[in-house]
Design a protein around this motif. Structure first.
Motif, PDB file in Angstrom:
ATOM      1  N   THR A  40       0.873  -1.166   0.000  1.00  0.00           N
ATOM      2  CA  THR A  40       0.000   0.000   0.000  1.00  0.00           C
ATOM      3  C   THR A  40       0.914   1.222   0.000  1.00  0.00           C
ATOM      4  O   THR A  40       2.136   1.105  -0.019  1.00  0.00           O
ATOM      5  CB  THR A  40      -0.989  -0.010   1.182  1.00  0.00           C
ATOM      6  N   ILE A 107      -6.486  -0.189   0.763  1.00  0.00           N
ATOM      7  CA  ILE A 107      -6.105   0.055   2.156  1.00  0.00           C
ATOM      8  C   ILE A 107      -6.266  -1.239   2.946  1.00  0.00           C
ATOM      9  O   ILE A 107      -7.384  -1.716   3.170  1.00  0.00           O
ATOM     10  CB  ILE A 107      -6.973   1.174   2.768  1.00  0.00           C
ATOM     11  N   THR A 122      -4.798  -1.708  10.740  1.00  0.00           N
ATOM     12  CA  THR A 122      -5.015  -1.035   9.461  1.00  0.00           C
ATOM     13  C   THR A 122      -3.805  -0.178   9.129  1.00  0.00           C
ATOM     14  O   THR A 122      -3.275   0.530  10.000  1.00  0.00           O
ATOM     15  CB  THR A 122      -6.265  -0.138   9.514  1.00  0.00           C
ATOM     16  N   CYS A 124      -2.851   2.877   6.481  1.00  0.00           N
ATOM     17  CA  CYS A 124      -3.482   3.832   5.580  1.00  0.00           C
ATOM     18  C   CYS A 124      -2.525   4.982   5.296  1.00  0.00           C
ATOM     19  O   CYS A 124      -1.994   5.599   6.231  1.00  0.00           O
ATOM     20  CB  CYS A 124      -4.783   4.364   6.191  1.00  0.00           C
ATOM     21  N   ILE A 265      -9.337   7.745   7.197  1.00  0.00           N
ATOM     22  CA  ILE A 265      -9.334   6.509   6.413  1.00  0.00           C
ATOM     23  C   ILE A 265     -10.407   6.561   5.336  1.00  0.00           C
ATOM     24  O   ILE A 265     -10.171   6.155   4.186  1.00  0.00           O
ATOM     25  CB  ILE A 265      -9.520   5.287   7.337  1.00  0.00           C
TER      26      ILE A 265
END
Length: 643
Positions: A40, A107, A122, A124, A265
């Motif tokens: 990512t 993401i 997560t 991001c 996000i």
């Protein structure tokens, strides 16, 4: 549609995507092996190696024009650069084999339920940010409260310069701890810095026997009541020096204070969603959209030191020739995908090719500043910017851009004319599209591309109101097609009728496939119809046992070569666009796991397992994704501009 109307629609879509009333982010489940990784990032920071098995980040990188490649932060002695972790009641809570999803195809978020606890992680990286958000959450489904810590550990073993292979730079690695811990690489001055902002966390620098690498442990501690949920956010940032790295982390943290972590996000996800399309088939959508975003953000990026947009094969160190520029890769493979999802980014990328990379266009490979890396003239690379510009002009009608690059168009045309052989009317190349020396100078696919380039030149010169030049280009296209059909067709071994040869010197011929510059592309560039008997015979011979690398007996086989002796991603994309082979290509696309869903250079024709040397191949990802877009996405809609 006129460019002005496209821009108006683009801005409207961007405004709607970024508004507070935007729809909830879509989630797409992934099927991954424990040794897979997830990439990512954004145009400034790449997080290429998030481990599927435990969520750790092996390395991260930025582009540096000064260093002519990537600057990669790698962990020490095999440790990841950043390791998220959870503890409960003083004991580690392993985050092993979590379930992974992607928000809007890009993401990554992982979740794990264990012993009455629900954990998530997560990563991001919002568009335009010089920092990444790492969010950990824990929900307590037990009947009793728990003492929990949510944290990250960092480790910095090397700062590598990566152009093809990582080279550890020599210098001093230092760090200071605090709410924002700062890591510096110093030579005669600070060469690069990164930081970790850990609001509300306890930060310490644990001593490890025999270890001198900079690293910290930052964690937030909670007493979590039954039914309650807690979270900790960390901000990983980069900078030219210490102050810029610290401030980059601070700004992203402040954005979460204003918009909420969920809001940041959601905004990043909306940016991605505005750059997606649908085939109407969920599995193809996942493959197509994820790889379109991968080519936009890993085959292109902005250098940290100049903010110049540059093109590269891949920003992932998993690819064996990462962080270098090829005209073919950038303009023929990745650029069409940019034009599908983000015309403004495509415009800037094309401008880079026609300025920074113009001087050495056609040379095998270059550094991101345009200097020669590997020498050797390649005809397909020399015409690639013209073909990309022609496609851009047809799709956007952006006359201003074409006018701006009038001199580049002429320079590229003149370079092409300099390769013309008066005796045959064909155009010569030193190397073929798989970067191999070809003793016979006239490569048939490359000459078909030159024919396409002359047709594009005719249209471009018409747009520039240069009718004599337009007429000359059209005449040269006609003459070249006749020369190809006269000199580039012969009878191969084991056959009785002629087919397209791979290459010739005007007298002898070689019959072979070059998958990156395949004869399967001849109908795709408009040179010959798919049902033309000459092409049908060429197709049949290359897919028969008469050709040594046909892989015709294998379930996932498509013609390869001595250089790439497997089913390549280019071949899959080309066969997807031929009516005769579309279903077989779809079968191959769906059979392979690729590189955790990211397109690789190729797959095993027998098992569909990925080729490990060509993992995370960002330009080829664009080529395959564009083939899916062109064949299955209707209608093509205008896309948002890049911030």
């Amino acid at each position: 549609m006129p460019l002005r109307r496209v821009i108006v629609l683009v801005l409207l879509l961007a405004a709607l995507a970024g508004s507070s009333g935007a729809t909830e982010s879509r989630r797409f489940a992934l099927t991954l092996r424990p040794d897979d990784v997830l990439p990512t990032g954004n145009e400034l920071i790449a997080l290429p190696t998030i481990r599927a098995g435990d969520g750790a980040l092996d390395s991260f990188n930025v582009l540096s024009l000064r260093d002519r490649g990537l600057l990669e932060v790698a962990g020490d002695a095999g440790d990841p650069a950043l390791q998220p972790y959870f503890t409960v009641d003083g004991q580690p809570l392993p985050f092993r084999s979590p379930r992974w999803e992607l928000l809007e195809y890009w993401i990554p978020t992982a979740s794990l339920a264990a012993d009455g606890l629900e954990l998530t992680l997560t990563y991001c990286v919002p568009a335009g940010a010089r920092a990444a958000l790492i969010r950990l959450t824990l929900a307590n489904r037990r009947a009793q409260p728990v003492a929990a810590s949510l944290g990250v550990r960092t480790s910095w073993g090397d700062l590598n310069r990566v152009t093809y292979a990582p080279v550890a730079l020599r210098g001093e690695r230092t760090f200071t701890t605090g709410e924002t811990s700062v890591f510096s690489f110093i030579t005669h001055d600070t060469h690069f810095a990164w930081a970790l902002n850990a609001p509300g966390a306890t930060v310490r620098a644990p001593a490890a026997p025999g270890r001198t690498a900079p690293g910290i442990d930052a964690a937030r501690s909670f007493t979590v009541a039954p039914g309650a949920r807690v979270e900790a956010s960390f901000f990983l940032s980069v900078g030219l020096e210490e102050n810029s790295a610290v401030h980059a982390a601070r700004v992203l943290r402040e954005n979460t204070e204003r918009e909420g972590v969920d809001g940041v996000i959601a905004g990043a996800a909306a940016w991605c969603r505005a750059r997606t399309g649908t085939t109407g088939q969920a599995d193809l959508d996942l493959l197509m959209n994820r790889n379109l975003l991968f080519t936009a953000l890993y085959a292109w990026g902005r250098t940290l030191d100049t903010e110049q947009l540059v093109g590269i094969t891949s920003r992932s160190p998993r690819y064996y020739v990462s962080a270098a520029y090829w005209d073919r890769d950038a303009m023929l493979w990745s650029f069409p995908g940019l034009l599908d999802i983000d015309p403004a980014l495509a415009r800037e990328a094309l401008g880079y090719a026609l300025t920074v990379q113009l001087r050495n266009a056609g040379t095998h490979s270059r550094y991101i500043d345009g200097m020669v890396l590997e020498d050797g003239f390649q005809l397909d690379e020399a015409v690639a910017p013209l073909i990309a510009l022609g496609r851009y002009w047809r799709q956007t009608g952006d006359r201003e851009f074409v006018e701006e690059h009038r001199a580049a168009v002429r320079k590229l045309r003149d370079r092409l004319l300099g390769r013309c052989d008066a005796a045959t009317g064909l155009y010569s190349s030193h190397q073929d599209a798989q970067d191999e020396f070809q003793k016979l100078p006239f490569i048939i696919y490359d000459n078909a591309l030159a024919w396409q380039a002359f047709n594009e030149l005719a249209a471009l010169f018409t747009a520039l109101r240069d009718e004599p030049a337009a007429a000359d280009a059209a005449q040269r296209a006609t003459a070249l097609k006749a020369a190809i059909l006269r000199h580039g067709v012969a009878v191969p071994p084991g056959a009785t009728e002629p087919i397209f040869a791979g290459a010739t010197d005007g007298r002898t011929h070689v019959f072979a496939e070059v998958p990156p510059g395949s004869q399967m592309k001849l109908p795709l560039v408009g040179f010959v119809a798919e049902d033309d008997p000459l092409f049908v015979r060429t197709y049949d011979w290359l897919h028969s046992p008469a050709y040594a690398f046909s892989f015709s007996a294998e379930p996932f086989g498509l013609p390869g070569s001595h250089r790439v002796p497997f089913t390549t991603s280019w071949s899959v994309a080309d066969h997807l666009r031929l009516k005769r082979s579309r279903e077989h290509a779809l079968q191959i696309l769906r059979a392979s796991a690729w590189d955790g869903g990211i397109i690789t250079e190729g797959i095993d024709p027998h098992t569909a397992a990925m080729d490990k040397a060509g993992r995370a191949f960002a330009t080829a990802a664009g080529y395959v994704a564009d083939a899916l877009w062109q064949e299955f996405v209707r209608p093509v809609r205008p896309s948002p501009s890049t911030p």
